[in-house]
Design a protein around this motif. Structure first.
Motif, PDB file in Angstrom:
ATOM      1  N   ILE A   1     -12.175  -7.930  -8.860  1.00  0.00           N
ATOM      2  CA  ILE A   1     -11.125  -6.910  -8.818  1.00  0.00           C
ATOM      3  C   ILE A   1     -11.714  -5.586  -8.348  1.00  0.00           C
ATOM      4  N   ILE A   2     -11.019  -4.947  -7.406  1.00  0.00           N
ATOM      5  CA  ILE A   2     -11.391  -3.603  -6.973  1.00  0.00           C
ATOM      6  C   ILE A   2     -10.220  -2.673  -7.237  1.00  0.00           C
ATOM      7  N   LEU A   3     -10.492  -1.583  -7.941  1.00  0.00           N
ATOM      8  CA  LEU A   3      -9.502  -0.552  -8.227  1.00  0.00           C
ATOM      9  C   LEU A   3      -9.702   0.585  -7.228  1.00  0.00           C
ATOM     10  N   LEU A   4      -8.721   0.852  -6.404  1.00  0.00           N
ATOM     11  CA  LEU A   4      -8.816   1.950  -5.445  1.00  0.00           C
ATOM     12  C   LEU A   4      -8.001   3.126  -5.962  1.00  0.00           C
ATOM     13  N   ARG A   5      -8.701   4.183  -6.299  1.00  0.00           N
ATOM     14  CA  ARG A   5      -8.046   5.372  -6.846  1.00  0.00           C
ATOM     15  C   ARG A   5      -7.733   6.343  -5.711  1.00  0.00           C
ATOM     16  N   TYR A   6      -6.443   6.412  -5.372  1.00  0.00           N
ATOM     17  CA  TYR A   6      -5.997   7.264  -4.268  1.00  0.00           C
ATOM     18  C   TYR A   6      -5.902   8.712  -4.723  1.00  0.00           C
ATOM     19  N   PHE A   7      -6.024   9.572  -3.716  1.00  0.00           N
ATOM     20  CA  PHE A   7      -5.735  10.975  -3.974  1.00  0.00           C
ATOM     21  C   PHE A   7      -4.359  11.296  -3.360  1.00  0.00           C
ATOM     22  N   ASN A   8      -4.214  11.958  -2.263  1.00  0.00           N
ATOM     23  CA  ASN A   8      -2.876  12.298  -1.761  1.00  0.00           C
ATOM     24  C   ASN A   8      -2.690  11.839  -0.323  1.00  0.00           C
ATOM     25  N   PRO A   9      -2.171  10.631  -0.113  1.00  0.00           N
ATOM     26  CA  PRO A   9      -1.999  10.110   1.244  1.00  0.00           C
ATOM     27  C   PRO A   9      -0.921  10.872   2.019  1.00  0.00           C
ATOM     28  N   VAL A  10      -1.229  11.242   3.244  1.00  0.00           N
ATOM     29  CA  VAL A  10      -0.272  11.911   4.133  1.00  0.00           C
ATOM     30  C   VAL A  10      -0.526  11.414   5.557  1.00  0.00           C
ATOM     31  N   GLY A  11       0.298  11.875   6.506  1.00  0.00           N
ATOM     32  CA  GLY A  11       0.102  11.504   7.893  1.00  0.00           C
ATOM     33  C   GLY A  11       0.922  10.288   8.277  1.00  0.00           C
ATOM     34  N   ALA A  12       0.652   9.763   9.458  1.00  0.00           N
ATOM     35  CA  ALA A  12       1.382   8.617   9.995  1.00  0.00           C
ATOM     36  C   ALA A  12       0.514   7.933  11.037  1.00  0.00           C
ATOM     37  N   HIS A  13       0.940   6.743  11.470  1.00  0.00           N
ATOM     38  CA  HIS A  13       0.230   6.062  12.551  1.00  0.00           C
ATOM     39  C   HIS A  13       0.314   6.922  13.813  1.00  0.00           C
TER      40      HIS A  13
END
Length: 378
Positions: free
Chosen positions: A204-216
């Motif tokens: 198991i890997i826990l990915l702790r996100y911060f603040n995703p923004v933007g787009a492709h």
């Protein structure tokens, strides 16, 4: 001569089989029609993974319940590859089991969750039911079908009110968490840690996100929340395009350089590539147990920093209004991403200008998000 030809053919076949790589496993992606899920699927498809998606369409647009979300249709255009879609809620045990029995799943990337800090303070029971109980149902289905590789979409909110900055993975979790959303992520992390301790076969890997923004960068896919946006960037871009009158900035009296909240904004493509690197780590035969990684840039920007940069990039003036702090918000949060760089060979490469540029391109090309003008007017 004949013997030489046979030997030559044998050598060629040996080299061919040695160079041939086994097919990559099929990845089940829950919540794959959403913002982070759809961008991650692009990265996975481009790296030759086969994808099966579960989504209940609660936060992504589809013309009707029998069709794929528009985001996934565009993912298929971007990659020229097929995405298998199932309209299923992760709390539906029977449907989950059917999916695992229908497809040969090698690993799961689990995005499906309610994710608004402010909404969670008003609807805590719904958040615990979906985010904690739903994940538990998913885990049971995985166990029943002997699938024991999982990447979990977690959050920096598990750290609570920071005791120090930047936040490392060793920072205490579960203390002084200010909202039910953060607690739902923390409770789930603890369940997953206990699971890996009880059964050493789990990875198991826990990915702790911060603040995703933007787009492709193509402008084909981006963030298109259902209803009024809860996150800063989509609200800001909707103000810029004229869909909303003004942006509300919640609080200007925080102990920060300009009084507004400071966050570690990370470009969605960097975040998506972090999942790809985490998946490679998960597939490593030597990887064991449950491990957490921060996915952030290591740099904080204030709300007003983002507003000013977006104005510069878009050439539009952003009308905003300062209002009271939101319950559950913190002053400053940003990551120490060094562990991910060291162990996942990953780091964020895009900064605030590109985040704003790609968001604005997406918004300009899709003024009503994934809806058409006709649908929006109706």
């Amino acid at each position: 001569m004949i013997l030489k030809s046979i030997i030559s053919c044998f050598i060629c076949l040996t080299i061919l089989f040695a160079e041939a790589k086994p097919p990559k496993p099929t990845i089940l992606v829950t919540g794959g029609g959403g913002y982070i899920g759809s961008h991650t699927i692009v990265e996975l498809l481009n790296d030759s993974y086969s994808i099966v998606v579960l989504d209940n369409l609660s936060n992504c647009y589809a013309f009707n319940a029998t069709e794929k979300p528009e985001s996934l249709k565009r993912v298929e255009k971007l990659t020229n590859k097929n995405v298998v879609f199932n309209n299923i809620d992760i709390r539906d045990e029977k449907s989950l089991d059917k999916v695992f029995k229908t497809y040969k799943i090698g690993a799961v990337i689990h995005f499906a969750a309610l994710k608004s800090v402010s909404e969670s303070t008003r609807k805590p029971v719904e958040y615990y039911d979906n985010n904690v109980a739903g994940t538990n149902t998913l885990i049971q289905a995985m166990q029943n079908n002997k699938v024991k590789k999982l990447i979990y979409s977690s959050s920096a909110t598990v750290y609570g009110n920071p005791q120090y900055l930047p936040l490392t993975e060793n920072h205490p979790t579960g203390q002084n968490i200010t909202n039910p959303y953060g607690r739902s992520k923390y409770f789930t992390e603890e369940i997953l840690k206990d699971l890996s301790y009880a059964d050493s076969q789990w990875k198991i890997i826990l990915l702790r996100y911060f603040n995703p923004v933007g787009a492709h960068p193509s402008g084909l896919i981006g963030e298109d929340p259902t209803g009024i946006p809860n996150n800063l960037m989509p609200y800001l871009s909707q103000v810029a395009i004229g869909r909303r009158d003004h942006l509300k900035i919640f609080g200007s009296d925080y102990p920060t350089p300009d009084g507004t909240g400071v966050r570690d904004f990370i470009h969605i493509i960097d975040l998506a590539s972090g999942h790809l690197r985490a998946l490679k780590k998960l597939m490593d035969p030597e990887f064991r147990g449950c491990k957490a990684y921060n996915l952030g840039t290591g740099k904080g920007y204030s709300v007003l920093d983002l507003v000013k940069t977006f104005e510069k990039v878009s050439g539009r003036r952003i009308n905003y209004q300062i209002t009271d702090r939101r319950r559950g918000d913190l002053a400053t949060v940003y990551a120490d991403p060094n562990l991910a760089e060291k162990e996942l060979k990953w780091r964020a490469e895009r900064y605030i200008e590109q985040m704003c540029e790609d968001t604005w391109r997406w918004q300009m090309q899709n003024p009503n998000g994934y809806h058409t003008d006709e649908e929006e007017s109706n």
